[in-house]
Design an enzyme around this catalytic site. Structure first.
Site, PDB file in Angstrom:
ATOM      1  N   ARG A  35       0.821  -1.224   0.000  1.00  0.00           N
ATOM      2  CA  ARG A  35       0.000   0.000   0.000  1.00  0.00           C
ATOM      3  C   ARG A  35       0.849   1.266   0.000  1.00  0.00           C
ATOM      4  O   ARG A  35       0.422   2.279  -0.541  1.00  0.00           O
ATOM      5  CB  ARG A  35      -0.949  -0.017   1.198  1.00  0.00           C
ATOM      6  N   LYS A 198     -19.668 -14.269   3.431  1.00  0.00           N
ATOM      7  CA  LYS A 198     -20.986 -13.688   3.708  1.00  0.00           C
ATOM      8  C   LYS A 198     -21.645 -13.050   2.500  1.00  0.00           C
ATOM      9  O   LYS A 198     -21.003 -12.348   1.733  1.00  0.00           O
ATOM     10  CB  LYS A 198     -20.828 -12.613   4.778  1.00  0.00           C
ATOM     11  N   GLY A 351      -8.759  -8.921  -0.540  1.00  0.00           N
ATOM     12  CA  GLY A 351      -7.486  -9.461  -0.055  1.00  0.00           C
ATOM     13  C   GLY A 351      -7.283 -10.940  -0.354  1.00  0.00           C
ATOM     14  O   GLY A 351      -6.197 -11.343  -0.800  1.00  0.00           O
ATOM     15  N   GLY A 374     -13.466  -3.749  -0.379  1.00  0.00           N
ATOM     16  CA  GLY A 374     -14.812  -3.184  -0.162  1.00  0.00           C
ATOM     17  C   GLY A 374     -15.104  -2.072  -1.153  1.00  0.00           C
ATOM     18  O   GLY A 374     -16.215  -1.983  -1.693  1.00  0.00           O
TER      19      GLY A 374
HETATM   20  P1  AMP Z   1     -15.245 -12.600   2.747  1.00  0.00           P
HETATM   21  O1  AMP Z   1     -14.509 -11.697   3.715  1.00  0.00           O
HETATM   22  O2  AMP Z   1     -16.719 -12.543   2.865  1.00  0.00           O
HETATM   23  O3  AMP Z   1     -14.747 -12.418   1.325  1.00  0.00           O
HETATM   24  O4  AMP Z   1     -14.872 -14.100   3.182  1.00  0.00           O
HETATM   25  C1  AMP Z   1     -13.593 -14.625   3.134  1.00  0.00           C
HETATM   26  C2  AMP Z   1     -13.559 -15.888   3.938  1.00  0.00           C
HETATM   27  O5  AMP Z   1     -14.505 -16.807   3.443  1.00  0.00           O
HETATM   28  C3  AMP Z   1     -12.242 -16.606   3.923  1.00  0.00           C
HETATM   29  O6  AMP Z   1     -11.634 -16.488   5.177  1.00  0.00           O
HETATM   30  C4  AMP Z   1     -12.610 -18.056   3.609  1.00  0.00           C
HETATM   31  O7  AMP Z   1     -11.974 -18.988   4.446  1.00  0.00           O
HETATM   32  C5  AMP Z   1     -14.094 -18.084   3.856  1.00  0.00           C
HETATM   33  N1  AMP Z   1     -14.795 -19.147   3.100  1.00  0.00           N
HETATM   34  C6  AMP Z   1     -14.773 -19.358   1.775  1.00  0.00           C
HETATM   35  N2  AMP Z   1     -15.487 -20.441   1.447  1.00  0.00           N
HETATM   36  C7  AMP Z   1     -15.955 -20.966   2.602  1.00  0.00           C
HETATM   37  C8  AMP Z   1     -16.758 -22.108   2.932  1.00  0.00           C
HETATM   38  N3  AMP Z   1     -17.217 -22.922   1.980  1.00  0.00           N
HETATM   39  N4  AMP Z   1     -17.027 -22.323   4.233  1.00  0.00           N
HETATM   40  C9  AMP Z   1     -16.580 -21.481   5.187  1.00  0.00           C
HETATM   41  N5  AMP Z   1     -15.832 -20.394   4.948  1.00  0.00           N
HETATM   42  C10 AMP Z   1     -15.515 -20.135   3.670  1.00  0.00           C
END
Ligand code: AMP
Length: 392
Positions: A35, A198, A351, A374
């Site tokens: 960064r 999420k 990230g 984001g």
């Molecule tokens: P986000 O910040 O919403 O982009 O989520 C990223 C996180 O989603 C990472 O730490 C991944 O380990 C988690 N992730 C991805 N696929 C899965 C899954 N099938 N089950 C649980 N966690 C997941």
């Protein structure tokens, strides 16, 4: 919106907002300086053109308290090494009489780095009086903090009311140009790949993409909320129960608009994340009650690759599995390779997806790696950001 090259900076007190939110280790050493490097072109340009340069950033979440663990001092030290011959002064505060004195005595080509703007709650509250104090004495505002542009904070938005001349730095310009190509006139077919944990933070982008993309490849934990909304048994896989209705309405909108949503066809299953072991790969429902899905399987990878290959535009945000665990990272890494091999204009943000791109060693074959996770999601959703609007 003006760009840095279009404004007079010589002799001016220039307030530059950057994103120096770098990870620090327990000894306060910078673990990753990407960064800092990303804003160096703007910093060098301003210094070489005679600006009296005030630089501001946030670091971590100090929640309105002075916190030496989140001080920008390590960044000032690194800047001194990166800018040999330049006077780099570390301010003891963000606003106040001492900072004002340092600003006034700053000479052309010198740099004053303010302390972490989030040491004040007024920063995140976008408070007018604080914004005015930040702006004190400055004639020019330059924003190069793309990763913060989705936040209506004082050093991003509020400050622009008190400084007459405003412009976007080189990093922000590059981000806006590349992301606009996707939001405003994407070459078709446009394939969006979304993963991660999420749905919550991805609702606006999903709602925009069901109007603009041709195909949505949905993986990661969020796929299981969609599959459950279709009535499928997903075992112990992560499901956001309160988002089932939204998932359903997104699938309906996509169908009405002729946009394809492709969910995983097969699933890498484990009995627990801690075990770090694959129990089985399943391609039929219900998934076993005691197992959870942690990655996309080989059939899904092949299906996604088919769409990625024929795409002319690709946007990707979020890992397709728990890629931090090696055994569950194949899906994300294979998709990184597929995106890199495609001849489409490709943008990757977030990230985890960027880490996967580096893990696969294909960063140089991606058209644009966005510095803001984001911020890039929100730009894709709305076509602009509060920090960009404030520059207009
Ligand atoms: P986000 O910040 O919403 O982009 O989520 C990223 C996180 O989603 C990472 O730490 C991944 O380990 C988690 N992730 C991805 N696929 C899965 C899954 N099938 N089950 C649980 N966690 C997941």
């Amino acid at each position: 919106m003006k760009f840095t090259e279009e404004i007079k900076v010589k002799g001016q007190l220039v307030f530059l907002r950057v994103d120096f939110n770098v990870p620090l280790d327990e000894n306060l050493k910078i673990r990753d300086e990407t960064r800092i490097k990303a804003s160096l072109p703007t910093i060098k340009y301003l210094l070489e053109n005679g600006a009296r340069l005030v630089v501001a950033s946030h670091l971590g979440r100090p929640k309105g308290q002075f916190n030496p663990k989140m001080s920008l001092k390590p960044v000032a030290e690194r800047l001194r090494e990166m800018l040999p011959g330049t006077t780099v002064i570390m301010a003891p505060d963000v606003i106040g009489p001492e900072v004002d004195r340092l600003k006034t005595s700053l000479k052309e080509g010198e740099l004053l780095l303010l302390e972490n703007v989030r040491f004040y709650n007024q920063e995140t509250d976008n408070e007018a009086d604080f914004s005015k104090k930040l702006a004190a004495g400055c004639q020019v505002f330059v924003n190069d903090a793309f990763g913060s542009c989705h936040r209506a904070h004082a050093s991003v938005v509020g400050i622009t009311a008190y400084i007459p001349e405003k412009a976007a730095g080189f990093l922000l310009k590059k981000e806006v140009e590349h992301l606009s190509r996707i939001t405003h006139h994407p070459e078709k077919p446009y394939v969006a790949i979304l993963g991660g944990a999420k749905i919550e933070d991805k609702i606006p982008v999903l709602e925009s993409l069901v109007n603009k993309a041709d195909v949505l490849l949905i993986g990661g934990a969020m796929a299981y909320t969609f599959l459950k909304a279709q009535g499928k048994g997903v075992g112990q896989s992560l499901v956001e129960e309160d988002k089932l209705k939204i998932a359903d309405s997104i699938m309906k909108k996509a169908e009405d608009n002729g946009v394809k949503i492709i969910l995983p066809l097969d699933h890498v299953l484990t009995s627990s994340l801690d075990s770090q072991e694959i129990e089985m790969v399943a391609d039929s429902y219900p998934l076993p009650d005691n197992l959870m899905a942690v990655d996309i399987g080989p059939k899904t990878i092949a299906e996604y690759e088919k769409y990625i290959k024929s795409a002319r535009t690709i946007f990707w945000n979020g890992p397709l599995g728990v890629f931090e665990v090696k055994a569950f990272s194949s899906g994300t890494v294979e998709i990184a390779r597929a995106v890199a091999s495609s001849s489409a204009f490709s943008v990757v943000g977030g990230g985890d997806s960027i880490a996967a791109i580096h893990q696969a060693g294909v960063a140089d074959r991606i058209s644009h790696i966005s510095t803001g996770g984001g911020a890039s999601l929100e730009f894709i959703a709305y076509g602009t950001l509060p920090g960009i609007e404030a520059l207009k």
